[in-house]
Write a protein that holds these residues in place. Structure first.
Motif, PDB file in Angstrom:
ATOM      1  N   PRO A 107       0.807  -1.224   0.000  1.00 22.52           N
ATOM      2  CA  PRO A 107       0.000   0.000   0.000  1.00 22.52           C
ATOM      3  C   PRO A 107       0.843   1.279   0.000  1.00 22.52           C
ATOM      4  CG  PRO A 107       0.160  -0.832   2.224  1.00 22.52           C
ATOM      5  CD  PRO A 107       0.898  -1.812   1.361  1.00 22.52           C
ATOM      6  N   ILE A 108       0.178   2.373  -0.375  1.00 25.32           N
ATOM      7  CA  ILE A 108       0.763   3.711  -0.387  1.00 25.32           C
ATOM      8  C   ILE A 108       0.176   4.504   0.764  1.00 25.32           C
ATOM      9  CG2 ILE A 108       0.951   5.858  -1.684  1.00 25.32           C
ATOM     10  CD1 ILE A 108       0.645   4.162  -4.248  1.00 25.32           C
ATOM     11  N   HIS A 109       1.043   5.074   1.590  1.00 26.53           N
ATOM     12  CA  HIS A 109       0.631   5.937   2.707  1.00 26.53           C
ATOM     13  C   HIS A 109       0.504   7.368   2.198  1.00 26.53           C
ATOM     14  CE1 HIS A 109       1.178   8.487   6.278  1.00 26.53           C
ATOM     15  NE2 HIS A 109       0.785   7.466   7.005  1.00 26.53           N
ATOM     16  N   VAL A 110      -0.665   7.978   2.369  1.00 29.75           N
ATOM     17  CA  VAL A 110      -0.898   9.362   1.972  1.00 29.75           C
ATOM     18  C   VAL A 110      -0.960  10.207   3.246  1.00 29.75           C
ATOM     19  CG1 VAL A 110      -2.363  10.958   0.695  1.00 29.75           C
ATOM     20  CG2 VAL A 110      -2.196   8.562  -0.043  1.00 29.75           C
ATOM     21  N   ASP A 111      -0.013  11.101   3.394  1.00 34.81           N
ATOM     22  CA  ASP A 111       0.090  11.894   4.620  1.00 34.81           C
ATOM     23  C   ASP A 111      -1.212  12.639   4.899  1.00 34.81           C
ATOM     24  OD1 ASP A 111       2.674  11.038   4.785  1.00 34.81           O
ATOM     25  OD2 ASP A 111       3.585  12.924   4.145  1.00 34.81           O
ATOM     26  N   GLY A 112      -1.618  12.611   6.164  1.00 30.38           N
ATOM     27  CA  GLY A 112      -2.787  13.362   6.609  1.00 30.38           C
ATOM     28  C   GLY A 112      -4.084  12.601   6.572  1.00 30.38           C
ATOM     29  N   ALA A 113      -4.120  11.470   5.919  1.00 28.59           N
ATOM     30  CA  ALA A 113      -5.362  10.695   5.840  1.00 28.59           C
ATOM     31  C   ALA A 113      -5.627   9.986   7.155  1.00 28.59           C
ATOM     32  CB  ALA A 113      -5.294   9.678   4.712  1.00 28.59           C
ATOM     33  N   GLU A 114      -6.826  10.116   7.667  1.00 27.42           N
ATOM     34  CA  GLU A 114      -7.234   9.481   8.921  1.00 27.42           C
ATOM     35  C   GLU A 114      -8.606   8.851   8.741  1.00 27.42           C
ATOM     36  OE1 GLU A 114      -5.436   9.063  11.499  1.00 27.42           O
ATOM     37  OE2 GLU A 114      -3.771  10.445  11.103  1.00 27.42           O
ATOM     38  N   PRO A 115      -8.943   7.844   9.559  1.00 26.87           N
ATOM     39  CA  PRO A 115     -10.284   7.251   9.478  1.00 26.87           C
ATOM     40  C   PRO A 115     -11.366   8.324   9.548  1.00 26.87           C
ATOM     41  CG  PRO A 115      -8.890   5.931  10.902  1.00 26.87           C
ATOM     42  CD  PRO A 115      -8.095   7.171  10.574  1.00 26.87           C
ATOM     43  N   GLY A 116     -12.352   8.213   8.687  1.00 27.67           N
ATOM     44  CA  GLY A 116     -13.420   9.200   8.600  1.00 27.67           C
ATOM     45  C   GLY A 116     -13.225  10.177   7.458  1.00 27.67           C
ATOM     46  N   ASP A 117     -12.008  10.236   6.887  1.00 30.87           N
ATOM     47  CA  ASP A 117     -11.747  11.088   5.732  1.00 30.87           C
ATOM     48  C   ASP A 117     -12.131  10.353   4.445  1.00 30.87           C
ATOM     49  OD1 ASP A 117     -10.675  12.931   7.513  1.00 30.87           O
ATOM     50  OD2 ASP A 117      -8.594  12.334   7.122  1.00 30.87           O
ATOM     51  N   PHE A 127     -10.188   4.186   6.287  1.00 32.65           N
ATOM     52  CA  PHE A 127     -10.342   3.393   7.508  1.00 32.65           C
ATOM     53  C   PHE A 127      -9.035   3.228   8.272  1.00 32.65           C
ATOM     54  CE2 PHE A 127     -13.552   2.085   4.457  1.00 32.65           C
ATOM     55  CZ  PHE A 127     -14.720   2.148   5.222  1.00 32.65           C
ATOM     56  N   ALA A 128      -7.927   3.691   7.712  1.00 32.89           N
ATOM     57  CA  ALA A 128      -6.620   3.516   8.345  1.00 32.89           C
ATOM     58  C   ALA A 128      -5.809   4.797   8.223  1.00 32.89           C
ATOM     59  CB  ALA A 128      -5.851   2.367   7.693  1.00 32.89           C
ATOM     60  N   LYS A 150     -12.891  14.949   6.820  1.00 33.06           N
ATOM     61  CA  LYS A 150     -14.286  14.746   7.194  1.00 33.06           C
ATOM     62  C   LYS A 150     -14.983  16.082   7.407  1.00 33.06           C
ATOM     63  CE  LYS A 150     -17.170  12.076  10.383  1.00 33.06           C
ATOM     64  NZ  LYS A 150     -17.186  11.125  11.518  1.00 33.06           N
ATOM     65  N   GLY A 151     -16.126  16.264   6.772  1.00 35.57           N
ATOM     66  CA  GLY A 151     -16.894  17.493   6.898  1.00 35.57           C
ATOM     67  C   GLY A 151     -16.515  18.564   5.905  1.00 35.57           C
ATOM     68  N   GLY A 156     -18.758   7.281   3.536  1.00 40.99           N
ATOM     69  CA  GLY A 156     -19.104   5.977   4.081  1.00 40.99           C
ATOM     70  C   GLY A 156     -19.178   4.868   3.070  1.00 40.99           C
ATOM     71  N   TYR A 157     -19.022   5.229   1.750  1.00 42.34           N
ATOM     72  CA  TYR A 157     -19.219   4.224   0.704  1.00 42.34           C
ATOM     73  C   TYR A 157     -18.445   4.652  -0.539  1.00 42.34           C
ATOM     74  CZ  TYR A 157     -22.101   0.134  -0.489  1.00 42.34           C
ATOM     75  OH  TYR A 157     -22.550  -1.140  -0.754  1.00 42.34           O
ATOM     76  N   PRO A 158     -17.847   3.730  -1.295  1.00 42.92           N
ATOM     77  CA  PRO A 158     -17.177   4.129  -2.538  1.00 42.92           C
ATOM     78  C   PRO A 158     -18.139   4.849  -3.488  1.00 42.92           C
ATOM     79  CG  PRO A 158     -16.633   1.853  -1.971  1.00 42.92           C
ATOM     80  CD  PRO A 158     -17.735   2.276  -1.043  1.00 42.92           C
ATOM     81  N   PHE A 159     -17.621   5.821  -4.188  1.00 46.36           N
ATOM     82  CA  PHE A 159     -18.416   6.643  -5.103  1.00 46.36           C
ATOM     83  C   PHE A 159     -17.476   7.095  -6.213  1.00 46.36           C
ATOM     84  CE2 PHE A 159     -20.705  10.297  -6.726  1.00 46.36           C
ATOM     85  CZ  PHE A 159     -22.045  10.059  -6.461  1.00 46.36           C
ATOM     86  N   ALA A 160     -18.004   7.285  -7.418  1.00 49.74           N
ATOM     87  CA  ALA A 160     -17.152   7.705  -8.527  1.00 49.74           C
ATOM     88  C   ALA A 160     -17.859   8.736  -9.382  1.00 49.74           C
ATOM     89  CB  ALA A 160     -16.762   6.493  -9.382  1.00 49.74           C
ATOM     90  N   GLU A 161     -17.081   9.418 -10.197  1.00 50.27           N
ATOM     91  CA  GLU A 161     -17.655  10.310 -11.192  1.00 50.27           C
ATOM     92  C   GLU A 161     -16.758  10.342 -12.418  1.00 50.27           C
ATOM     93  OE1 GLU A 161     -17.419  14.661 -10.682  1.00 50.27           O
ATOM     94  OE2 GLU A 161     -16.675  14.217  -8.672  1.00 50.27           O
TER      95      GLU A 161
END
Length: 390
Positions: free
Chosen positions: A117-127, A271-272, A311-312, A322-327
């Motif tokens: 996996p790739i770690h993206v700085d600043g990402a936290e559960p809920g984002d 989630f991580a 988040k927000g 809360g769910y995968p989404f695409a455009e």
């Protein structure tokens, strides 16, 4: 000896690290940077770290040509279809060689070579991790479409059962070739169709299904990554069934949506810490339904921009938290899964469940993001939206 096929100049051969690499970061698929058949867990160590908003180019490896039913020797397998050794990817050779044959179980483990996996700085559960798909370039001028017993739209089930709605003579591959009781994948009677890639008029790449004595069957390529995801499960070991690469989850994964090619954006709930983004299952082309089991599978060099949406904050659809989404430039793409946890023994493959969830996610998006009355949104979906089985 087989005839040497003209594999075409347009795609060329993109060996690891060679040719254009447009991303700020580069991730190859060496054996220590991939998992074969399993996805990362929320506690996995990243193989690359990057900042939010940066780009990364990933060299992915197709599982076709290296699987056990094909002999686990891509140089030999592709040579049988006229491909010289220099046109076989060295990272595919390394993965096939370096994974322990005694521990990998063809009938249990997922088929996909998963990079990350790739770690993206600043990402936290809920984002949300916003994945912009910038490019998807074939690494080789050929692919493979495979049909395997027990899978696809016309399978022979375990124990010899025939699915409802078809007869024994309609099973593909044919019943008489089903050698699964032998336990030797090379005797299962699976069918892999080698498919060269050539340039059509105007330079567009096409897949070509050869028909000796008849005109070849050609179709346009539409490269996309079948698997894009973030770590979702907290599992006890690398081969924990909860990490199997086959079932998609709320973290994405084996989502297989052909709309997600260059120009599309994929939103994934995090989630991580670090999101732990991974990719795999590269496709050169796929029809919705993927009825024979696989798409035209072929290794891709893909480039992404990965951005954290807190988040927000604005920048991602509300459903995506809360769910995968695409455009895409043409459409919004709400997604529904029948078993969003991907857990062994879960709901499994139920199209009715998946359809209902796709409708609910579409309604939530239209109501909460676009301000549409829910009853009007429901009517709109019935009159103007397409729901498809990816």
């Amino acid at each position: 000896m087989p005839a040497r096929l003209r594999l075409g100049r347009p795609a060329g051969i993109l060996q690891p690290g060679q040719g254009p690499i447009p991303g700020r970061h580069y991730l190859p698929s060496r054996p220590d940077e991939v998992r074969w058949g399993y996805v990362p867990s929320v506690t996995s160590e990243p193989v690359l770290r990057m900042r939010s908003g940066q780009t990364v180019t990933v060299d992915t490896v197709s599982h076709e040509g290296i699987l056990e039913d094909q002999g686990r020797d891509p140089v030999r397998w592709f040579a049988g279809h006229g491909v010289p050794a220099r046109q076989v990817l060295t990272d595919a050779v390394a993965v096939a060689r370096d994974y322990d044959r005694t521990t990998r179980n063809f009938d249990v483990d997922g088929p996909h070579v998963v990079t990350g996996p790739i770690h993206v700085d600043g990402a936290e559960p809920g984002d949300v991790l916003k994945v912009e798909i910038l490019a998807a370039v074939p690494r080789v001028p050929y692919g493979v479409v495979s049909s395997r017993h027990g899978k696809g739209a016309l399978p022979r089930l375990a124990g010899g059962a025939v699915p409802a709605g078809i007869t024994e003579v309609e099973i593909m591959p044919p019943v008489a070739t089903d050698g699964r009781p032998t336990g030797d994948p090379r005797r299962y009677g699976n069918v892999s169709v080698f498919t060269p890639v050539r340039a059509a008029r105007g330079g567009r790449l096409t897949g070509v299904l050869p028909r000796p004595g008849h005109r070849d069957v050609a179709f346009p390529l539409h490269p996309f990554m079948g698997m894009m995801g973030v770590a979702f499960a907290d599992a006890g070991s690398l081969t924990d069934p909860a990490l199997n690469s086959i079932p998609p989850t709320l973290g994405g994964g084996n989502i297989d949506i052909s709309l997600l090619g260059p120009g599309a954006t994929f939103y994934l709930p995090v989630f991580a810490t670090g999101a732990l983004f991974y990719v795999g299952d590269p496709h050169l082309a796929m029809g919705d339904g993927e009825v024979a089991l696989t798409a035209l599978e072929g290794s891709l060099r893909a480039t992404y921009r990965l951005t954290v949406v807190k988040k927000g904050a604005k920048g991602a659809p509300s459903v995506a938290f809360g769910y995968p989404f695409a455009e895409t430039p043409q459409a919004w793409v709400p997604i529904g899964l029948s078993d969003p946890d991907g857990a062994p023994g879960g709901q499994g493959n139920d199209l009715d469940v998946a359809m209902r969830r796709a409708v609910v996610n579409a309604l939530d998006f239209l109501q909460h993001d676009l301000g549409m009355d829910r009853a009007i949104a429901y009517a709109y979906l019935s009159a103007a939206a397409d729901f498809a089985v990816s």
